[in-house]
Design a protein around this motif. Structure first.
Motif, PDB file in Angstrom:
ATOM      1  N   LEU A  55      31.318  41.302  47.408  1.00 30.28           N
ATOM      2  CA  LEU A  55      31.406  40.693  48.738  1.00 30.28           C
ATOM      3  C   LEU A  55      31.316  39.171  48.661  1.00 30.28           C
ATOM      4  N   VAL A  56      30.518  38.646  47.743  1.00 30.76           N
ATOM      5  CA  VAL A  56      30.469  37.187  47.552  1.00 30.76           C
ATOM      6  C   VAL A  56      31.862  36.672  47.197  1.00 30.76           C
ATOM      7  N   THR A  57      32.559  37.393  46.305  1.00 35.41           N
ATOM      8  CA  THR A  57      33.924  37.005  45.950  1.00 35.41           C
ATOM      9  C   THR A  57      34.846  37.088  47.161  1.00 35.41           C
ATOM     10  N   ALA A  58      34.691  38.146  47.952  1.00 33.12           N
ATOM     11  CA  ALA A  58      35.546  38.327  49.125  1.00 33.12           C
ATOM     12  C   ALA A  58      35.356  37.200  50.134  1.00 33.12           C
ATOM     13  N   LEU A  59      34.123  36.801  50.353  1.00 34.73           N
ATOM     14  CA  LEU A  59      33.851  35.743  51.327  1.00 34.73           C
ATOM     15  C   LEU A  59      34.337  34.389  50.838  1.00 34.73           C
ATOM     16  N   GLY A  60      34.299  34.186  49.528  1.00 34.54           N
ATOM     17  CA  GLY A  60      34.755  32.910  48.980  1.00 34.54           C
ATOM     18  C   GLY A  60      33.800  31.783  49.320  1.00 34.54           C
ATOM     19  N   GLN A  61      33.938  30.677  48.617  1.00 32.21           N
ATOM     20  CA  GLN A  61      33.094  29.517  48.877  1.00 32.21           C
ATOM     21  C   GLN A  61      33.647  28.737  50.062  1.00 32.21           C
ATOM     22  N   LEU A 160      16.190  44.921  64.137  1.00 31.18           N
ATOM     23  CA  LEU A 160      15.888  44.334  62.836  1.00 31.18           C
ATOM     24  C   LEU A 160      16.985  43.390  62.337  1.00 31.18           C
ATOM     25  N   CYS A 161      18.114  43.309  63.039  1.00 33.06           N
ATOM     26  CA  CYS A 161      19.204  42.449  62.590  1.00 33.06           C
ATOM     27  C   CYS A 161      20.009  41.986  63.795  1.00 33.06           C
ATOM     28  N   GLN A 162      20.810  40.955  63.594  1.00 35.56           N
ATOM     29  CA  GLN A 162      21.623  40.426  64.678  1.00 35.56           C
ATOM     30  C   GLN A 162      22.832  41.300  64.982  1.00 35.56           C
ATOM     31  N   ASP A 163      23.363  41.953  63.970  1.00 31.77           N
ATOM     32  CA  ASP A 163      24.564  42.761  64.177  1.00 31.77           C
ATOM     33  C   ASP A 163      24.719  43.700  62.988  1.00 31.77           C
ATOM     34  N   VAL A 164      25.576  44.709  63.152  1.00 33.00           N
ATOM     35  CA  VAL A 164      25.955  45.606  62.071  1.00 33.00           C
ATOM     36  C   VAL A 164      27.474  45.553  61.976  1.00 33.00           C
ATOM     37  N   VAL A 165      27.985  45.219  60.787  1.00 30.39           N
ATOM     38  CA  VAL A 165      29.417  44.998  60.590  1.00 30.39           C
ATOM     39  C   VAL A 165      29.886  45.873  59.437  1.00 30.39           C
ATOM     40  N   ALA A 166      31.083  46.443  59.575  1.00 31.29           N
ATOM     41  CA  ALA A 166      31.665  47.278  58.524  1.00 31.29           C
ATOM     42  C   ALA A 166      32.746  46.512  57.779  1.00 31.29           C
ATOM     43  N   VAL A 167      32.729  46.600  56.448  1.00 33.10           N
ATOM     44  CA  VAL A 167      33.751  45.922  55.636  1.00 33.10           C
ATOM     45  C   VAL A 167      33.984  46.727  54.364  1.00 33.10           C
ATOM     46  N   ALA A 168      35.239  46.851  53.964  1.00 30.05           N
ATOM     47  CA  ALA A 168      35.586  47.480  52.694  1.00 30.05           C
ATOM     48  C   ALA A 168      35.608  46.377  51.642  1.00 30.05           C
ATOM     49  N   GLY A 169      34.486  46.208  50.955  1.00 35.09           N
ATOM     50  CA  GLY A 169      34.273  45.026  50.125  1.00 35.09           C
ATOM     51  C   GLY A 169      35.262  44.870  48.985  1.00 35.09           C
ATOM     52  N   LEU A 255      33.642  40.224  59.746  1.00 40.83           N
ATOM     53  CA  LEU A 255      32.401  39.773  59.122  1.00 40.83           C
ATOM     54  C   LEU A 255      32.312  38.250  59.150  1.00 40.83           C
ATOM     55  N   ARG A 256      33.411  37.566  58.841  1.00 38.92           N
ATOM     56  CA  ARG A 256      33.392  36.098  58.877  1.00 38.92           C
ATOM     57  C   ARG A 256      33.092  35.593  60.292  1.00 38.92           C
ATOM     58  N   GLU A 257      33.655  36.266  61.290  1.00 39.88           N
ATOM     59  CA  GLU A 257      33.391  35.860  62.672  1.00 39.88           C
ATOM     60  C   GLU A 257      31.908  36.025  63.011  1.00 39.88           C
ATOM     61  N   ALA A 258      31.302  37.122  62.558  1.00 39.03           N
ATOM     62  CA  ALA A 258      29.875  37.337  62.816  1.00 39.03           C
ATOM     63  C   ALA A 258      29.030  36.288  62.108  1.00 39.03           C
TER      64      ALA A 258
END
Length: 398
Positions: A55-61, A160-169, A255-258
């Motif tokens: 997921l770190v790779t997917a999000l990118g820097q 316990l969290c701000q949101d729950v998001v689904a992603v195919a990492g 996920l990026r929008e969240a």
């Protein structure tokens, strides 16, 4: 009244002056001062095998984010491990499959720190293997989003969290690093007649066997290959078009929008929260009589931190845990910063001072009427009171 970030910055410097004779405290506090000018530190955390590195790779820097691939969270983490994770980051993406008791325990442990309990606004839960939740079908992420919506409203997980998001990492990571060679291989595969290709895509064992296919499986997973070939047949006929649609269909865009809505757009609030946690540690670990006024000021800041209440209400309204009449809900989300945190975006007007002031004064009057409406329940009136305070801040410029 000054905003949360300004008040925290001031307190941080006061504590630094008070503890100038303590090298350890000074080093710690100066680190928190430096973090105010850094990108948001976002830790990607989860149990072994949850897909953190993928997921770190997917999000990118990104310039506004400093992504941290946290060590895997074992079933029985050492005491204080979750608190350290929260201290070292400004926000956390917690990766999980179907939430179970261990996940809830980890998320609760993130709030063990007194400041974190007062401001539980710095975590997103991520169903990071959404394709597996949906059985690997091309609509798997759609099904996983329905699961995520259900968990957002869950009485235990939701708070316990701000949101729950689904992603195919895995597929998202491949889409993020998509290249011409990937496109050509997938395009050749999509050109195979459906009656020949579909039996191969029924399982990993059937699809594997050739080096090119095994490379696709390692990068995209079977879900990603199925999705990419479907999109190619539907007209995604360039590498850019296919990559864009893959990113959308894998849930990475959501996920990026969240992350933007709850974290990067609220960077000063989250950095203030981190600094308040750091201040609390110093005041607790090295108590001294002269620091009593600083302890009192820390408590005052936490008690008056309206920015934290805005973030919690924003999360609750979007998730459906807090309800307002339909005609009020979207306006409330806008006024508390759900469509942009600058005054003009919140009020739906231009950026000029008179326009903002007039719109803010009107919003205060309107929401006070709502809050006094006997038809609204107690929870709705509490939500309205948060919106009123936001509008008053917009009116006074604080």
């Amino acid at each position: 009244m000054r905003g949360l970030a300004d008040r925290t910055w001031s307190l941080l410097n006061q504590v630094l002056d008070a503890y100038s004779d303590s090298p350890r405290a000074t080093h710690w506090l100066r680190g928190h001062l430096a973090r105010f000018s850094e990108p948001v530190r976002l830790a990607v955390a989860g149990p072994p095998g949850s897909g953190r590195t993928t997921l770190v790779t997917a999000l990118g820097q990104q310039p506004e984010l400093n992504l941290l691939d946290a060590p895997p969270i074992e079933a029985d983490p050492e005491p204080g491990a979750m608190e350290r994770l929260c201290m070292e980051s400004d926000a956390v993406l917690y990766l999980m499959g179907h939430p179970h008791n261990a996940d809830l325990a980890f998320l609760r442990a993130m709030q063990d720190h007194p400041v974190a309990r007062a401001a539980p606004v710095a975590s997103l839960a991520v169903l990071a293997r959404a394709d597996e939740l949906g059985g690997g079908r091309v609509d798997a992420v759609v099904s996983a989003r329905q699961v995520a919506r259900r968990y957002r409203r869950d009485a235990e997980l939701g708070p316990l969290c701000q949101d729950v998001v689904a992603v195919a990492g895995l597929a998202a990571s491949a889409a993020q690093t998509f290249g011409e060679a990937d496109f050509e291989t997938l395009a050749a595969l999509a050109s195979v007649p459906k009656e020949e290709l579909e039996p191969l895509l029924l399982s990993v064992d059937r699809f594997a066997g050739e080096p090119a296919r095994e490379e696709l499986l390692s990068r995209f997973g079977l879900f990603g290959v199925r999705l990419a070939t479907m999109l190619l047949r539907r007209g995604a006929d360039t590498p850019a078009a296919l990559a864009t649609q893959l990113l959308q269909r894998t849930g990475l865009t959501e996920l990026r929008e969240a992350i933007g809505l709850y974290f990067t757009d609220r960077a000063p609030v989250l950095k203030a929260r981190s600094a308040l946690m750091g201040i609390e540690v110093v005041l607790r670990m090295e108590p001294r009589p002269a620091a009593a006024p600083l302890v009192a000021e820390l408590e005052r800041i936490l008690a008056g931190a309206h920015e934290f209440r805005e973030l919690r209400l924003l999360s609750a309204l979007r998730a459906g845990r807090a309800r307002l009449p339909d005609e009020l809900r979207e306006e409330a989300i806008r006024l508390i910063g759900g469509h942009g945190s600058d005054p003009g975006a919140r009020l739906g007007v231009g950026a000029s001072g008179p326009e903002v002031a007039d719109a803010a004064a009107g919003a205060v009057r309107l929401w006070r009427e709502y809050a006094e409406n006997p038809v609204l329940g107690a929870a709705e009136r509490r939500a309205a009171s948060v919106v009123i305070r936001s509008c008053e801040g917009l009116l006074t410029g604080h």
